[in-house]
Design an enzyme around this catalytic site. Structure first.
Site, PDB file in Angstrom:
ATOM      1  N   MET A 131      65.618  20.121   4.465  1.00 39.77           N
ATOM      2  CA  MET A 131      66.595  19.616   5.420  1.00 39.77           C
ATOM      3  C   MET A 131      66.844  18.119   5.242  1.00 39.77           C
ATOM      4  O   MET A 131      67.978  17.642   5.409  1.00 39.77           O
ATOM      5  CB  MET A 131      66.123  19.912   6.845  1.00 39.77           C
ATOM      6  N   CYS A 132      65.790  17.369   4.887  1.00 40.75           N
ATOM      7  CA  CYS A 132      65.957  15.922   4.717  1.00 40.75           C
ATOM      8  C   CYS A 132      66.919  15.619   3.569  1.00 40.75           C
ATOM      9  O   CYS A 132      67.725  14.682   3.643  1.00 40.75           O
ATOM     10  CB  CYS A 132      64.605  15.252   4.485  1.00 40.75           C
ATOM     11  N   THR A 133      66.844  16.427   2.510  1.00 38.37           N
ATOM     12  CA  THR A 133      67.755  16.239   1.374  1.00 38.37           C
ATOM     13  C   THR A 133      69.183  16.594   1.761  1.00 38.37           C
ATOM     14  O   THR A 133      70.133  15.869   1.441  1.00 38.37           O
ATOM     15  CB  THR A 133      67.307  17.107   0.180  1.00 38.37           C
TER      16      THR A 133
END
Length: 463
Positions: free
Chosen positions: A236-238
């Site tokens: 999700m961070c990417t």
């Protein structure tokens, strides 16, 4: 026939001659069997050869069993399923049922040859059945526009053989569990008459595989679950902060923008088969891609990411379907020794096939009939158990529901599929196993969408 006759007269004369021949041979009649129709099958069943089963005795009875009695269930009417249905119908199998929950899309028409442009939007199972029933005399294909989970054990017990052309691992695992649940044991000995053989085929691009599963006797789907790669998920961070690929942009819109903006009304879920939904995702993905100078976002890629589309090649489907249909024929007639028990096919760089025997797993959660041993500290939280069930390569559960018998009562520790129960049991995830009242040797019953059966686990505490 005179050489000077016009082409049209020649054509009519040929038709008349063919009609006369059919009349002499008996025509299709009520049976739809003209003279010589099944000669290609009789060559395998009415004479022996170097590859026939050692116990096989040539006779006419095997063909009659195929034509009149043998019931085959085909699960999936897509690229592989169309090939399977055609092969089985032309091999003498007349009692065929087909299950598919999908409808026909224009993108299917390049390889799913039982469908035409006029069929777009209609159920695949129904159109496939209509086509074969109309094209192959006396073939009786019964369609089911359903999920496989819509049917009970009585339905599946009626078939002699089940053959799968699925693109879903979850569906494979479910039907595997269903066939295992049909097995009968007397004093610990398996009753062979309760076995419904499963032929499973799968393709991806230029690669494919086929396998023969005799539930309770040979390796089942769960025995070799590690062979299936886990679904690729992007962090999700990417997706949110550092997108680098066009897929990241599409996933961002699908996972974050759609729920936030709800473009088609509050509570309307994303439908991968709705062109308007895909178009909205596509346009928003293009906008995000332009912000990060990412190229490659296309409508086709958007559709593939949203629907998790597996690349398909018609020739691969044809090869694997031929293998599967051959195995159905071998098992139904007992004329030849079936595949033992796993075949892989690869024609990416040339042509390569390899056959090996997948071995049964002694502690298989599906077919071993043994509780699964799991080890945790008494201070471990229930969330850790849940993570183990979903992340373990040998289990790969999707939304496990955990229950246990505590103080003589059956208690639900966590259940995700029902919102009200999930909210009530969610606090248990942060509690330790000891706080929940679980003890060493405790049995946990786990239900999941991947199997129709409840899987038993035996909890062992570590120091």
């Amino acid at each position: 026939m005179a050489d000077g006759e016009e082409p049209e007269k020649k054509r009519r004369r040929i038709e008349e001659l063919l009609a006369e021949k059919m009349a002499v041979d008996g025509g299709c009649g009520d049976t739809g069997d003209w003279e010589g129709r099944w000669n290609h099958v009789k060559k395998f069943l009415e004479r022996s050869g170097p590859f026939t089963h050692p116990d096989f005795e040539p006779s006419t009875e095997s063909l009659q069993f195929l034509l009149d009695t043998c019931k085959v269930l085909v699960i999936g009417a897509g690229g592989l399923g169309c090939e399977l249905l055609k092969n089985l119908a032309l091999s003498g199998f007349r009692q065929i049922h087909v299950i598919d929950m999908d409808t026909i899309d224009v993108s299917n028409l390049n390889r799913q040859f039982l469908f035409r442009p006029k069929d777009i939007g209609r159920p695949k199972a129904e159109v496939a059945a209509e086509f074969l029933n109309d094209r192959v005399p006396n073939c009786n294909v019964v369609p089911h526009f359903n999920k496989i989970q819509d049917f009970n054990d009585t339905f599946y017990r009626q078939f002699h053989i089940i053959v799968c052309g699925l693109d879903s691992i979850i569906a494979r695992r479910w039907i595997n569990g269903m066939l295992i649940s049909l097995l009968n044991y007397e004093d610990g000995v398996l009753d062979p008459s309760s076995i419904v053989p499963l032929i499973d085929g799968g393709t991806e691009g230029f690669k494919g595989n086929a396998r023969v599963i005799l539930p309770g006797m040979t390796a089942c789907i769960e025995c070799t679950l590690e062979l299936y790669p886990p679904q690729v998920n992007f962090p999700m961070c990417t997706i949110a902060s550092m997108p680098r690929l066009p897929e990241h942009c599409i996933e961002y819109v699908r996972m974050l923008q759609w729920p936030k903006e709800q473009p088609f009304g509050e509570g309307v879920p994303l439908d991968g088969d709705d062109p308007e939904h895909i178009q909205w995702i596509f346009q928003k993905s293009l906008e995000r891609a332009s912000q990060y100078n990412i190229r490659g976002v296309t409508y086709r890629l958007t559709q593939g990411v949203v629907k998790r589309i597996i690349p398909a090649v018609a020739s691969t489907n044809a090869v694997i379907a031929a293998v599967c249909a051959t195995e159905v024929f071998k098992i139904a007639t007992s004329a030849y020794i079936p595949l033992n028990n796993y075949l892989v096919f690869n024609d990416v760089d040339g042509l390569y096939t390899y056959t090996f025997e997948a071995e049964r797993k002694e502690n298989c959660p599906a077919c071993s009939q043994l509780p699964q041993n799991i080890q945790f500290s008494p201070s471990a939280k229930l969330q850790e158990v849940l993570d183990y069930l979903t992340n373990s390569a040998s289990l790969q559960m999707k939304s496990p529901a955990i229950t246990a018998t505590l103080e003589g009562k059956n208690r639900t520790l966590y259940l995700q599929s029902v919102t009200s129960i999930e909210e009530r049991t969610r606090p248990n995830l942060s509690k330790t196993l000891k706080e929940l009242g679980l003890v060493d040797g405790q049995e946990l019953a786990v239900a999941d969408v991947t199997t129709p059966q409840t899987v038993l686990f035996k909890l062992h505490f570590t120091s």
